[in-house]
Design a protein around this motif. Structure first.
Motif, PDB file in Angstrom:
ATOM      1  N   LEU A   1      -6.486 -11.751  37.090  1.00 28.68           N
ATOM      2  CA  LEU A   1      -6.802 -13.180  37.025  1.00 28.68           C
ATOM      3  C   LEU A   1      -6.185 -13.822  35.789  1.00 28.68           C
ATOM      4  O   LEU A   1      -5.672 -14.943  35.854  1.00 28.68           O
ATOM      5  CB  LEU A   1      -8.319 -13.379  37.017  1.00 28.68           C
ATOM      6  CG  LEU A   1      -9.030 -13.278  38.361  1.00 28.68           C
ATOM      7  CD1 LEU A   1     -10.543 -13.224  38.164  1.00 28.68           C
ATOM      8  CD2 LEU A   1      -8.653 -14.451  39.261  1.00 28.68           C
ATOM      9  N   LEU A   2      -6.211 -13.116  34.681  1.00 29.24           N
ATOM     10  CA  LEU A   2      -5.608 -13.654  33.462  1.00 29.24           C
ATOM     11  C   LEU A   2      -4.103 -13.823  33.630  1.00 29.24           C
ATOM     12  O   LEU A   2      -3.534 -14.858  33.253  1.00 29.24           O
ATOM     13  CB  LEU A   2      -5.914 -12.737  32.274  1.00 29.24           C
ATOM     14  CG  LEU A   2      -5.304 -13.176  30.931  1.00 29.24           C
ATOM     15  CD1 LEU A   2      -5.785 -14.560  30.539  1.00 29.24           C
ATOM     16  CD2 LEU A   2      -5.627 -12.158  29.834  1.00 29.24           C
TER      17      LEU A   2
ATOM     18  N   GLU B   1     -12.262  -4.584  35.784  1.00 28.86           N
ATOM     19  CA  GLU B   1     -11.223  -4.681  34.757  1.00 28.86           C
ATOM     20  C   GLU B   1      -9.883  -5.041  35.395  1.00 28.86           C
ATOM     21  O   GLU B   1      -9.136  -5.871  34.868  1.00 28.86           O
ATOM     22  CB  GLU B   1     -11.111  -3.356  34.002  1.00 28.86           C
ATOM     23  CG  GLU B   1     -10.122  -3.385  32.854  1.00 28.86           C
ATOM     24  CD  GLU B   1     -10.087  -2.080  32.075  1.00 28.86           C
ATOM     25  OE1 GLU B   1      -9.040  -1.807  31.451  1.00 28.86           O
ATOM     26  OE2 GLU B   1     -11.086  -1.333  32.108  1.00 28.86           O
ATOM     27  N   VAL B   2      -9.577  -4.429  36.536  1.00 27.94           N
ATOM     28  CA  VAL B   2      -8.365  -4.793  37.280  1.00 27.94           C
ATOM     29  C   VAL B   2      -8.407  -6.277  37.625  1.00 27.94           C
ATOM     30  O   VAL B   2      -7.446  -7.022  37.406  1.00 27.94           O
ATOM     31  CB  VAL B   2      -8.235  -3.967  38.575  1.00 27.94           C
ATOM     32  CG1 VAL B   2      -7.000  -4.394  39.355  1.00 27.94           C
ATOM     33  CG2 VAL B   2      -8.186  -2.476  38.265  1.00 27.94           C
TER      34      VAL B   2
ATOM     35  N   ALA C   1      -0.866  -8.734  30.800  1.00 23.86           N
ATOM     36  CA  ALA C   1      -2.064  -8.791  31.638  1.00 23.86           C
ATOM     37  C   ALA C   1      -1.811  -8.161  33.003  1.00 23.86           C
ATOM     38  O   ALA C   1      -2.656  -7.431  33.530  1.00 23.86           O
ATOM     39  CB  ALA C   1      -2.524 -10.243  31.787  1.00 23.86           C
ATOM     40  N   PHE C   2      -0.634  -8.432  33.574  1.00 26.43           N
ATOM     41  CA  PHE C   2      -0.324  -7.824  34.867  1.00 26.43           C
ATOM     42  C   PHE C   2      -0.170  -6.314  34.732  1.00 26.43           C
ATOM     43  O   PHE C   2      -0.674  -5.554  35.563  1.00 26.43           O
ATOM     44  CB  PHE C   2       0.947  -8.415  35.472  1.00 26.43           C
ATOM     45  CG  PHE C   2       1.354  -7.724  36.738  1.00 26.43           C
ATOM     46  CD1 PHE C   2       0.644  -7.951  37.916  1.00 26.43           C
ATOM     47  CD2 PHE C   2       2.409  -6.827  36.756  1.00 26.43           C
ATOM     48  CE1 PHE C   2       0.987  -7.281  39.085  1.00 26.43           C
ATOM     49  CE2 PHE C   2       2.756  -6.159  37.920  1.00 26.43           C
ATOM     50  CZ  PHE C   2       2.040  -6.391  39.092  1.00 26.43           C
TER      51      PHE C   2
ATOM     52  N   GLU D   1     -16.280  -9.292  40.594  1.00 22.88           N
ATOM     53  CA  GLU D   1     -17.041 -10.324  39.896  1.00 22.88           C
ATOM     54  C   GLU D   1     -16.865 -11.692  40.542  1.00 22.88           C
ATOM     55  O   GLU D   1     -17.775 -12.519  40.510  1.00 22.88           O
ATOM     56  CB  GLU D   1     -16.604 -10.385  38.432  1.00 22.88           C
ATOM     57  CG  GLU D   1     -17.455 -11.290  37.571  1.00 22.88           C
ATOM     58  CD  GLU D   1     -17.150 -11.153  36.092  1.00 22.88           C
ATOM     59  OE1 GLU D   1     -17.769 -11.897  35.316  1.00 22.88           O
ATOM     60  OE2 GLU D   1     -16.305 -10.315  35.724  1.00 22.88           O
ATOM     61  N   HIS D   2     -15.684 -11.940  41.146  1.00 24.39           N
ATOM     62  CA  HIS D   2     -15.393 -13.285  41.626  1.00 24.39           C
ATOM     63  C   HIS D   2     -15.048 -13.354  43.117  1.00 24.39           C
ATOM     64  O   HIS D   2     -15.641 -14.130  43.851  1.00 24.39           O
ATOM     65  CB  HIS D   2     -14.228 -13.891  40.823  1.00 24.39           C
ATOM     66  CG  HIS D   2     -14.503 -14.013  39.365  1.00 24.39           C
ATOM     67  ND1 HIS D   2     -15.386 -14.936  38.845  1.00 24.39           N
ATOM     68  CD2 HIS D   2     -14.028 -13.310  38.303  1.00 24.39           C
ATOM     69  CE1 HIS D   2     -15.437 -14.822  37.519  1.00 24.39           C
ATOM     70  NE2 HIS D   2     -14.631 -13.835  37.165  1.00 24.39           N
ATOM     71  N   GLY D   3     -14.062 -12.607  43.576  1.00 24.10           N
ATOM     72  CA  GLY D   3     -13.505 -12.807  44.902  1.00 24.10           C
ATOM     73  C   GLY D   3     -14.171 -12.006  45.995  1.00 24.10           C
ATOM     74  O   GLY D   3     -15.055 -11.182  45.764  1.00 24.10           O
ATOM     75  N   ASP D   4     -13.726 -12.269  47.243  1.00 27.63           N
ATOM     76  CA  ASP D   4     -14.183 -11.516  48.401  1.00 27.63           C
ATOM     77  C   ASP D   4     -13.034 -11.420  49.395  1.00 27.63           C
ATOM     78  O   ASP D   4     -11.937 -11.929  49.150  1.00 27.63           O
ATOM     79  CB  ASP D   4     -15.408 -12.170  49.045  1.00 27.63           C
ATOM     80  CG  ASP D   4     -15.181 -13.632  49.428  1.00 27.63           C
ATOM     81  OD1 ASP D   4     -14.021 -14.032  49.657  1.00 27.63           O
ATOM     82  OD2 ASP D   4     -16.166 -14.384  49.494  1.00 27.63           O
TER      83      ASP D   4
END
Length: 220
Positions: A110-111, A104-105, A80-81, A141-144
């Motif tokens: 995150l995974l 995608e990154v 994943a990394f 999609e999630h962070g800032d």
């Protein structure tokens, strides 16, 4: 580097990927092709990173590494990394044309973080923190940026001996036009410059040129 799996990718498949990525961007580095034949995503990612550090990579190398890693999907933190890191390098190379792959990154980083937050001393957290600060929020999609700073600050607190953590945090502050809290981290990097990769040394020079030389005596 993780343990290497010596099952080899068919040579015809490797050459097909190399030739498809080589047009019109040039030939794929033979060293990368050889390492990719091991079918180990981390080996492929690490080989690409070594080329980048030496300034010896090409757009074709990044495209090729991405195609290889896509074809070898696995469900562990290392894969994943590697997927996140190689995709990130592809986004760097493509610029705005790669904007659609920023999520995608994020997803693969995150995974990796979820599967093993300690993998390579928090490498996925370092990647995510940097991504959240430097990428436009609309691409994510999630962070800032606030979350990114918090992640990098925590990583420095947990692993203060890792010079790269200080570099990424300083980079994040400067990217947000807040150079003052970056100063002590720049001082750590300047004092341990030799511990940084060659391309990270170049980044350090750029950050110092942008923010100004810190007063390291006052910061100590």
């Amino acid at each position: 580097m993780a343990g290497e799996r010596w099952t080899r990718i068919p040579a015809s498949f490797a050459l097909l990927l190399a030739s498809s990525c080589a047009t019109p961007m040039g030939a794929v580095n033979p060293e990368l092709i050889e390492m990719a034949e091991r079918r180990d995503a981390l080996v492929t990612a690490d080989t690409l990173e070594a080329l980048i550090e030496r300034g010896a990579d090409s757009p074709a190398d990044r495209e090729y590494a991405y195609q290889v890693i896509q074809a070898e999907e696995a469900d562990d933190a290392g894969y994943a990394f590697a997927r996140a890191a190689v995709t990130g390098r592809l986004v760097q190379q493509r610029g705005l044309r790669g904007a659609g792959k920023v999520r995608e990154v994020e997803r693969w980083a995150l995974l990796s973080q979820t599967l093993d937050p300690d993998f390579r001393d928090g490498a996925a957290t370092r990647l995510l923190g940097t991504l959240y600060v430097t990428a436009p929020a609309s691409f994510l999609e999630h962070g800032d940026s606030e979350q990114g700073i918090e992640m990098l600050e925590q990583l420095v607190q947990e692993r203060p001996d890792a010079v790269e953590n200080h570099l990424r945090l300083a980079e994040a502050y400067i990217a947000l036009s807040d150079p003052e809290p970056a100063a002590p981290h720049l001082c750590v990097c300047l004092a341990q410059r030799a511990a940084l990769r060659r391309d990270d040394q170049q980044l350090l020079d750029h950050l110092v040129a942008t923010a100004g030389t810190p007063d390291c005596e006052s910061s100590s």
